[in-house]
Design an enzyme around this catalytic site. Sequence first.
Site, mmCIF file in Angstrom:
data_model
loop_
_atom_site.group_PDB
_atom_site.id
_atom_site.type_symbol
_atom_site.label_atom_id
_atom_site.label_comp_id
_atom_site.label_asym_id
_atom_site.label_seq_id
_atom_site.Cartn_x
_atom_site.Cartn_y
_atom_site.Cartn_z
ATOM 1 C CB SER A 119 33.639 2.120 122.967
ATOM 2 O OG SER A 119 32.913 1.333 123.870
ATOM 3 C CG HIS A 140 30.709 6.055 125.607
ATOM 4 N ND1 HIS A 140 32.026 6.399 125.721
ATOM 5 C CD2 HIS A 140 30.680 4.702 125.682
ATOM 6 C CE1 HIS A 140 32.762 5.310 125.858
ATOM 7 N NE2 HIS A 140 31.967 4.274 125.848
ATOM 8 C CD GLU A 152 33.655 9.968 126.391
ATOM 9 O OE1 GLU A 152 34.791 10.433 126.524
ATOM 10 O OE2 GLU A 152 33.432 8.961 125.682
ATOM 11 C CG ASN A 190 37.067 4.247 125.226
ATOM 12 O OD1 ASN A 190 37.497 4.000 126.347
ATOM 13 N ND2 ASN A 190 35.861 3.860 124.847
#
Length: 285
Positions: A119, A140, A152, A190
């Site tokens: 992450s 991701h 991602e 994130n």
Amino acid sequence: MTVKRVGIVGSGIMGSGIAEVASKTGHEVVLRSRKQETADRTVAGLEKSLNKQVEKGRLSEEDRDGALQRVTATSDLGELAACDLVIESVVEDLPTKKELFNELDRICGDSTILATNTSTLPIIEMAMETGRPNKVCGIHFFNPAPMMALVEVVRAITSSDETIAEATAFAQACGKNPVQVRDQAGFIVNALLFPYLNNAVRLFDAGVASREDIDAAMKGGCNFPMGPLELLDLVGLDTSLSILEALYEEFKDPNYAPAPRLRRMVSAELLGRKTGQGFYDYKKK
Ligand SMILES: NC(=O)c1ccc[n+]([C@@H]2O[C@H](COP(=O)([O-])OP(=O)(O)OC[C@H]3O[C@@H](n4cnc5c(N)ncnc54)[C@H](O)[C@@H]3O)[C@@H](O)[C@H]2O)c1
């Protein structure tokens, strides 16, 4: 090259979800856990999930059987040797991931792309553990992987254009909408999401509102599908703490400094849904 055979290392929340996505979209999947028992349990969980989808009329019996036949469960990393792509999804801990990349590089064929589902951690550090830093990138997925549309695709400073193109094509073949992003802590989602989640923990800790009202406020006021404390429970408080620590390490921005309460809850093993208790109690439900 088209990715046909995918290795997945780690069978936690994300590894099992990615295995479901990849097998349902026609990929051969080799799922590796440290223990054979865990790998077998993950495949049993996958079968249960697919059966539910059949019951609800969302999946045909034929497609369920096909998906299950394409999955092999193993505890042997050596079985990943012939994969076109390996995605690791083990605990969010850089030394563990670096060691794994080192091992995967020794085991896998020269053409295998090695990807991480991290992450926030620096992908370049995993890439430099291998003799193929051009063939390493981030892929991701989001939680829960079978439901969330976004992937991602993360370009490390060493990733080749070909690797990024293959990873993007794989995400599309999984039915996802990939975006491309540079290797910087938190990538897009994130980096934007975690200061908000962290501040929700601070607000709760300061006694400004109850957990239920904090969640209800963000759902009703911002039209978010989940409140921040519910979302932290879904992500896992240990994973969330690791994400904040990696963001803080990279930017030294106080918004990323983990809320003390989050750290205390992780020490107390109140990790959210996966342990049955986080901000909410899931054992009662
Ligand atoms: N939880 C989320 O919402 C989410 C979303 C996207 C990406 N991720 C990332 O996915 C990865 C896995 O997260 P998760 O939520 O599935 O965590 P999890 O806690 O559910 O699973 C972690 C897995 O790692 C294994 N593991 C633990 N220590 C290990 C070690 N030393 N060596 C090998 N395996 C080990 C565990 O047995 C478990 O199978 C992390 O990098 C995380 O940042 C998580």
